[in-house]
Enzyme design. Structure first.
Site, PDB file in Angstrom:
ATOM      1  N   CYS A  59       0.848  -1.192   0.000  1.00 20.37           N
ATOM      2  CA  CYS A  59       0.000   0.000   0.000  1.00 20.37           C
ATOM      3  C   CYS A  59       0.888   1.249   0.000  1.00 20.37           C
ATOM      4  O   CYS A  59       1.846   1.327   0.763  1.00 20.37           O
ATOM      5  CB  CYS A  59      -0.914   0.007   1.222  1.00 20.37           C
ATOM      6  SG  CYS A  59      -1.997   1.447   1.258  1.00 20.37           S
ATOM      7  N   CYS A  66       0.717   0.382  10.270  1.00 21.68           N
ATOM      8  CA  CYS A  66       0.224  -0.649   9.355  1.00 21.68           C
ATOM      9  C   CYS A  66       1.316  -1.462   8.663  1.00 21.68           C
ATOM     10  O   CYS A  66       2.143  -0.920   7.930  1.00 21.68           O
ATOM     11  CB  CYS A  66      -0.660   0.007   8.294  1.00 21.68           C
ATOM     12  SG  CYS A  66      -1.402  -1.221   7.204  1.00 21.68           S
ATOM     13  N   CYS A 103     -16.780  -9.257   5.314  1.00 19.88           N
ATOM     14  CA  CYS A 103     -16.063  -8.016   5.004  1.00 19.88           C
ATOM     15  C   CYS A 103     -14.836  -8.319   4.160  1.00 19.88           C
ATOM     16  O   CYS A 103     -14.084  -9.252   4.467  1.00 19.88           O
ATOM     17  CB  CYS A 103     -15.612  -7.338   6.292  1.00 19.88           C
ATOM     18  SG  CYS A 103     -16.961  -7.061   7.421  1.00 19.88           S
ATOM     19  N   CYS A 134     -19.602  -6.125   3.235  1.00 18.85           N
ATOM     20  CA  CYS A 134     -18.879  -4.955   3.717  1.00 18.85           C
ATOM     21  C   CYS A 134     -17.548  -4.907   2.981  1.00 18.85           C
ATOM     22  O   CYS A 134     -16.960  -5.957   2.711  1.00 18.85           O
ATOM     23  CB  CYS A 134     -18.654  -5.097   5.224  1.00 18.85           C
ATOM     24  SG  CYS A 134     -17.560  -3.833   5.898  1.00 18.85           S
ATOM     25  N   CYS A 194     -19.228   2.145   8.409  1.00 14.36           N
ATOM     26  CA  CYS A 194     -18.482   1.497   9.488  1.00 14.36           C
ATOM     27  C   CYS A 194     -17.225   2.344   9.667  1.00 14.36           C
ATOM     28  O   CYS A 194     -16.415   2.446   8.746  1.00 14.36           O
ATOM     29  CB  CYS A 194     -18.125   0.074   9.051  1.00 14.36           C
ATOM     30  SG  CYS A 194     -16.960  -0.743  10.136  1.00 14.36           S
ATOM     31  N   ARG A 266     -17.623  -2.404  17.683  1.00 13.81           N
ATOM     32  CA  ARG A 266     -16.934  -3.652  17.340  1.00 13.81           C
ATOM     33  C   ARG A 266     -15.561  -3.763  17.978  1.00 13.81           C
ATOM     34  O   ARG A 266     -14.734  -2.856  17.919  1.00 13.81           O
ATOM     35  CB  ARG A 266     -16.802  -3.766  15.826  1.00 13.81           C
ATOM     36  CG  ARG A 266     -15.977  -4.993  15.434  1.00 13.81           C
ATOM     37  CD  ARG A 266     -15.991  -5.257  13.967  1.00 13.81           C
ATOM     38  NE  ARG A 266     -17.335  -5.334  13.484  1.00 13.81           N
ATOM     39  CZ  ARG A 266     -17.752  -4.825  12.334  1.00 13.81           C
ATOM     40  NH1 ARG A 266     -16.916  -4.197  11.561  1.00 13.81           N
ATOM     41  NH2 ARG A 266     -18.990  -4.940  11.965  1.00 13.81           N
TER      42      ARG A 266
HETATM   43  S1  SF4 Z   1      -4.055   1.301   6.965  1.00 11.13           S
HETATM   44 FE1  SF4 Z   1      -2.491   0.202   5.797  1.00 11.13          FE
HETATM   45  S2  SF4 Z   1      -3.603  -0.622   4.041  1.00 11.13           S
HETATM   46 FE2  SF4 Z   1      -4.883   1.006   4.911  1.00 11.13          FE
HETATM   47  S3  SF4 Z   1      -4.290   2.846   3.830  1.00 11.13           S
HETATM   48 FE3  SF4 Z   1      -2.991   2.784   5.645  1.00 11.13          FE
HETATM   49  S4  SF4 Z   1      -1.103   1.745   4.959  1.00 11.13           S
HETATM   50 FE4  SF4 Z   1      -2.703   1.337   3.420  1.00 11.13          FE
END
Ligand code: SF4
Length: 352
Positions: A59, A66, A103, A134, A194, A266
């Site tokens: 990402c 993350c 989801c 979802c 959500c 949740r």
């Molecule tokens: S939480 Fe993770 S997957 Fe979602 S936008 Fe941020 S870096 Fe990307």
């Protein structure tokens, strides 16, 4: 609190009021949260969702917590978008184990035009099984939200993560306003919202209050409010952050319950590190939805059977979904799953 106040939705909370809720003695806060919970929900019912990562890792965003961000070396193996048929097979298996909502999450900044036919096919296929659908795919334009709504998407997850004040310490590649914009697009398209956040990232109580204030004061409160406990992943900038006092996590659940009396609160990421007592306390504080299954996106999640075994011990029943469905098949799946969990109870690892 009057009986009417227990069920009234307010979208005009002030920061002082929310901080005062947090500052109450723990027992007073829990009693208040449980009272609100009982006035709005069956206190012995918990909604169960399954989450599948349909596209993992790589990402471009920089969310500091993350492991899916391509900026951090966490050893996570990136995977391409799953084939539609594979996703549907997972959904079938989730349905057989009694889940009511499926989801699907993709680690994208936002979906591209070429991705939309695949994700809409997934929504249609899962919906046809009689499951609620979802998705969480990153930021959405109004057009994309409409496309998903037309495919039959019930819920869209897009978290605010934290307070507007602390947000810049966690993410720099998109703004708070971008997030609110996506929530607005989702709501305008007629999809249920959500949205929640993460606690334990080094934020102050004021920031926790600020997050809940943003969520509760949206024009329409989110139907689902995931409260995540940070999962510290080696390689992310949050790997070494100080542990959160578990009671502060429970307080956040309780305040969310009081401020958003009709939303499902949740219990989401971080459950792996919570013992049974903490789960029970979270349910008492007003949590009435969990993710169930082997994986919560890329972080470990307690095995489904552990949850059902605990439900059985606490007298909790999985909530039935409210979409059209075959009642007999649904109850049989749930009963079978609970029975199986009860049989497995002797193998429950209470230390996990
Ligand atoms: S939480 Fe993770 S997957 Fe979602 S936008 Fe941020 S870096 Fe990307």
């Amino acid at each position: 609190m009057t009986a009417g106040a227990l069920t009234t939705i307010r979208t005009d909370w002030s920061s002082e009021e929310v901080q005062a809720l947090f500052a109450q003695p723990f027992n007073d806060l829990l009693f208040q949260a449980q009272t609100v919970h009982r006035a709005n929900f069956d206190p012995n019912s918990v909604q169960v969702s399954t989450l599948l990562s349909i596209k993992t890792g790589a990402c471009p965003e920089d969310c500091k917590y993350c492991p899916q961000s391509n900026r951090y070396d966490t050893g996570l193996e990136a995977e391409k978008l799953m084939e539609v048929e594979k996703v549907l097979a997972e959904a079938r298996a989730a349905k057989a184990s009694g889940t009511t909502r499926f989801c699907m999450g993709a680690a994208w900044r936002s979906p591209k035009k070429k991705d939309m036919p695949y994700v809409t096919a997934m929504v249609k296929g899962v919906k046809e099984m009689g499951l609620e659908t979802c998705m969480t795919l990153g930021m959405l334009t109004g057009e994309q939200a409409t496309e998903l709504a037309e495919a039959g998407l019930d819920y869209y997850n897009h978290n605010l993560d934290t307070s507007p004040e602390f947000y810049g310490d966690i993410i720099t590649t998109r703004t708070y306003q971008d997030r609110l914009g996506t929530l607005g697009n989702v709501r305008d398209a007629g999809i249920k919202v959500c949205s929640g956040g993460i606690v334990g990232m080094g934020e102050s109580i004021k920031d926790r209050a600020g997050l809940l204030l943003q969520l509760a004061n949206l024009p329409v409160q989110p139907e689902s409010v995931p409260i995540n406990m940070l999962v510290k992943v080696e390689g992310t900038p949050m790997a070494e952050v100080e542990d959160l006092d578990p009671f502060d996590f429970i307080r956040t659940i309780a305040v969310a319950r009081i401020m958003m009396p009709k939303s499902h609160v949740r219990l989401s990421a971080g459950r792996e590190s919570m013992n049974e007592e903490m789960h029970a306390l979270a349910y008492f504080a007003g949590a009435n939805s969990i993710f169930y299954g082997e994986k919560l996106l890329t972080t470990p999640n307690p095995k489904a059977n552990k949850d059902l075994a605990l439900f059985d011990r606490l007298g909790i029943k999985p909530e039935e979904r409210d979409v059209e469905h075959d009642d007999d098949a649904q109850s049989q799946a749930l009963l079978g799953a609970v029975e199986q969990a009860t049989n497995d109870r002797f193998f429950y690892d209470a230390t996990a």
